[in-house]
Design an enzyme around this catalytic site. Structure first.
Site, PDB file in Angstrom:
ATOM      1  N   ARG A 183      41.228  33.275  76.432  1.00  0.00           N
ATOM      2  CA  ARG A 183      41.980  34.509  75.636  1.00  0.00           C
ATOM      3  C   ARG A 183      40.938  35.685  76.082  1.00  0.00           C
ATOM      4  NH1 ARG A 183      44.779  32.277  71.649  1.00  0.00           N
ATOM      5  NH2 ARG A 183      45.905  34.269  71.968  1.00  0.00           N
TER       6      ARG A 183
ATOM      7  N   LYS B 227      49.153  29.537  59.824  1.00  0.00           N
ATOM      8  CA  LYS B 227      50.259  30.238  60.247  1.00  0.00           C
ATOM      9  C   LYS B 227      51.630  29.464  59.957  1.00  0.00           C
ATOM     10  CE  LYS B 227      46.990  31.389  63.664  1.00  0.00           C
ATOM     11  NZ  LYS B 227      46.527  31.125  65.249  1.00  0.00           N
TER      12      LYS B 227
ATOM     13  N   PRO C 174      51.926  36.524  64.982  1.00  0.00           N
ATOM     14  CA  PRO C 174      51.380  36.324  63.628  1.00  0.00           C
ATOM     15  C   PRO C 174      50.420  35.602  63.644  1.00  0.00           C
ATOM     16  CG  PRO C 174      53.687  36.150  63.751  1.00  0.00           C
ATOM     17  CD  PRO C 174      53.482  36.039  65.161  1.00  0.00           C
ATOM     18  N   GLU C 175      49.169  36.051  62.855  1.00  0.00           N
ATOM     19  CA  GLU C 175      48.082  34.945  62.354  1.00  0.00           C
ATOM     20  C   GLU C 175      48.443  35.251  60.762  1.00  0.00           C
ATOM     21  OE1 GLU C 175      44.507  36.556  64.289  1.00  0.00           O
ATOM     22  OE2 GLU C 175      45.677  37.580  65.918  1.00  0.00           O
TER      23      GLU C 175
END
Length: 282
Positions: free
Chosen positions: A263, A59, A2-3
């Site tokens: 990433r 977040k 979740p962002e």
DNA sequence: AGCACCACCTGTGGGC
DNA sequence: TGCCCACAGGTGGTGC
């Protein structure tokens, strides 16, 4: 997982569902999910407390109680599910159960066990124990002038790394960062010092637009994300580059995948050029 | 300061 | 078909 848009989706759902409810004694199936305080103090302190408000910073989901603050971070695979029908059946990943005294409950489930919860006494402890290294919320606590001022102190860093750095601004994650940089046509490896004023403004606008769209669509579900009612998000169908390696950008070029800031990073090599002409010369 | 790398966990998809 | 490895939405630590 979740962002910011996913956590905001959960927050908005929970407001009408749990405001005013009173926590009964929690069930700590995996006590190590509690970061602070120790599990016995956590249970004792939570029991009997009333939910006054549900907020968010980056977040982090921040649930204000009448005598403390409960904080939840879902990390990669955490879910926070509300039901009135008892625990989800045969959920191997159920870590914490938070029943209310009316029979409804919140369930914290997390396959990879990275998610964490905290229970602090007040705003001071919230800052010291949880948010010490967290910058302003990039959606709720930012405007263009502030954004420009903050960029000025991070001249040398690559944009992708900067946007992922929660100390710079809180809320962006890997998916929305790639989408924002595509939206404004900026390569993820560009450094802050190379941005023109108009590029900075375009980046700021792209951040707002992409986060807004993510929230409007109830977040992005690749695999694990579910909202507080257990439903998947919808924004994955709107993503322009993330997860679309080899597919054609609207310009015709295939989307590429590379690694930036450690990433996986998706971008369009034509729409997002890595070097400006002036940089190449110097 | 900035970045690469590892650790924390479990599951899965792609390559061979 | 089956095995193995790389990688996955996040963060924190180390060391260069």
């Amino acid at each position: 997982m979740p962002e910011l848009p996913e956590v905001e989706t959960i927050r908005r759902e929970l407001v009408p569902l749990i405001s005013g409810k009173i926590f009964a004694s929690p069930l700590l199936h995996m006590p190590s999910a509690i970061e602070y305080p120790d599990s016995e103090q956590f249970s004792a302190a939570l029991t009997g407390q009333k939910v006054l408000n549900i907020g968010r910073k980056g977040k982090y989901l921040i649930i204000t109680l009448d005598h403390g603050i409960l904080i939840v971070h879902l990390r990669m695979t955490g879910n926070l599910l509300y039901t009135e029908e008892g625990p989800p059946e045969k959920d191997r990943y159920l870590r914490l159960s938070f029943p209310f005294n009316d029979g409804s409950a919140l369930y914290f489930s997390d396959m990879r066990r990275f998610g964490r919860v905290w229970l602090v006494a007040d705003d001071h402890e919230l800052q010291e124990k949880v948010l010490k290294r967290v910058g302003p919320d990039i959606f709720d606590e930012m405007d263009l002038e502030k954004f420009i001022a903050l960029l000025g102190r991070r001249e040398r860093v690559m944009l992708k790394a900067l946007l992922l750095n929660q100390g710079f601004a809180a809320g962006m994650g890997n998916i929305y960062t790639d989408e924002c940089l595509f939206r404004c046509g900026i390569h993820p490896r560009r450094r802050v010092s190379t941005l023109s004023r108009s590029e900075v403004e375009a980046l700021y606008k792209a951040i707002r637009a992409v986060l807004n769209e993510g929230i409007e669509h109830g977040g992005t579900t690749f695999r694990d994300y579910r909202n507080a009612r257990g439903t998947a998000g919808d924004y994955q169908s709107k993503l322009a580059v993330y997860g679309r390696k080899g597919e054609r950008c609207r310009c015709g070029s295939p989307i590429e995948k590379t690694t930036v800031a450690g990433r996986g990073t998706y971008f369009c090599p034509l729409c997002q050029v890595e070097w400006t002409a002036t940089e190449k010369e110097t």
